[in-house]
Design a protein around this motif. Structure first.
Motif, short mmCIF file in Angstrom:
data_model
loop_
_atom_site.label_atom_id
_atom_site.label_comp_id
_atom_site.label_asym_id
_atom_site.label_seq_id
_atom_site.Cartn_x
_atom_site.Cartn_y
_atom_site.Cartn_z
N VAL A 142 0.83 -1.20 0.00
CA VAL A 142 0.00 0.00 0.00
C VAL A 142 0.87 1.26 0.00
O VAL A 142 0.60 2.23 -0.71
CB VAL A 142 -0.94 0.00 1.23
N TRP A 154 2.15 2.17 -3.53
CA TRP A 154 1.18 2.77 -4.43
C TRP A 154 0.73 4.15 -3.96
O TRP A 154 0.37 5.00 -4.78
CB TRP A 154 0.00 1.84 -4.64
N ARG A 155 0.79 4.41 -2.67
CA ARG A 155 0.55 5.76 -2.20
C ARG A 155 1.65 6.70 -2.69
O ARG A 155 1.39 7.84 -3.09
CB ARG A 155 0.49 5.77 -0.68
#
Length: 350
Positions: free
Chosen positions: A69, A72-73
């Motif tokens: 996560v 992709w942030r």
């Protein structure tokens, strides 16, 4: 016109890409060039007069954790920044999956990358809109990069005199001068024994014998051993102890600190590593050797540089580890490296 270069790493590859900046500014005066760079290398291009904006990213971490996560942030935040810059062209000179995603998310409609046979990860080709073939006469890393950026600008890079530019601060220059002032009055050699992969290294015995031979021939010379990790420092201390007085292990230097020092030494010896490319870009003579990689693709070019290729039939294997590693290391002979050193120094000591 505003363009984006995606070439986060490695240090040597980034340095070999620097002539692209000179080309772009000569081919399109007034152009703005941004660069996506690995966070740990951003100091190298900070303040570069031909770079409008740097985009530092943790590309290495993103490669290791592609589906995390946090990754992709980070990419999403980068996407917003890149789209705001509104690029006319994007050049993906890295050729892996992460660079392809960055290219795709740049918001630019015209994105150039290499053909499938020339990229590290095939999925990269799905992210770029124009795939550029590499011709046999453009096998060298520098020519590959110049070939890509020259396609949309339609100006032959082979007819141009292109240079690499590296900055260092006045403080770094002063520190380099202070270091050299503590050495003897003779030639200053820098032996870069560290490499990113085991298949790019030389034997400790080879470095020790070369050091002794150099100091035997040049009595007032000094040999400097840089190191960037604790493991490299341990090896450097062992080499220095075996070579004896005249051989010194350096404290860890910043990238700009290395730039300042490499301008001032007389010759650099090393494998296929960033410091060799940095020295060559600064005009310092180099002797380099190649085992897991190919000299004809990576070695500095010109009369001030000598490259030695391992004679092993599997040289250029690109493997990180190999069961023939010891034999391959021994294939780089001290006599050959010393002969190259003496050849380059002949005009200055004759």
């Amino acid at each position: 016109m505003r363009v984006l270069i995606i070439k986060p790493s490695s240090l040597g590859d980034v340095i070999q890409t620097l002539p692209v900046l000179d080309y772009l500014h000569q081919a399109a005066p007034g152009i703005e060039v941004d660069w996506v760079i690995e966070e740990s290398l951003q100091e190298l291009l900070a303040g570069h007069p031909l770079v409008s904006q740097l985009h530092p990213v943790p590309a290495a971490r993103w490669r290791r954790h592609r589906f995390a996560v946090k990754t992709w942030r980070g990419i999403s935040a980068l996407q917003k920044t890149l789209c705001e810059r509104a690029y006319d062209l994007v050049f993906d000179l890295q050729g892996d999956q992460v660079s392809g995603v960055i290219s795709r998310f740049s918001g630019c409609a015209d994105r150039l990358g290499f053909e499938r046979e020339e990229v590290k990860e095939p999925l990269n080709t799905m992210c770029n809109t124009r795939l550029i073939p590499v011709r046999r006469q453009e096998f060298h890393n520098v020519d590959r990069a110049l070939r890509m950026v020259s396609i949309p600008l339609a100006k032959d890079f082979r007819s141009m005199d292109l240079v690499s530019h590296l900055e260092s601060s006045p403080e770094d220059e002063a520190n380099a001068e202070a270091l050299l002032a503590t050495l003897a009055d003779g030639l200053v050699f820098l032996f870069h024994h560290g490499t990113a992969q085991p298949t790019g290294a030389w034997s400790e015995k080879g470095w020790t014998e070369l050091g002794r031979e150099v100091l035997d021939r040049f009595h007032d010379a000094s040999i400097l051993l840089p190191c960037s990790t604790d493991a490299e420092r341990e090896v450097a201390c062992s080499i220095a102890a075996a070579v004896g007085p005249g051989c010194r292990v350096l404290d860890r230097l910043s990238l700009k600190g290395l730039v300042a020092l490499l301008k001032k030494v007389d010759l650099v010896v090393g494998g296929d590593a960033g410091l060799v490319q940095m020295a060559a870009a600064l005009g310092t003579p180099t002797v380099s050797f190649y085992r897991g990689t190919l000299a004809k693709r990576s070695a500095p070019r010109g009369d001030a540089h000598v490259a030695l290729q391992s004679p092993m039939h599997c040289a250029g294997c690109l493997r990180d580890h190999c069961d023939k590693d010891a034999k391959c290391r021994d294939s780089i002979k001290v006599e050959a490296v010393l002969s190259a050193v003496l050849r380059l120094l002949a005009p200055s000591v004759g």
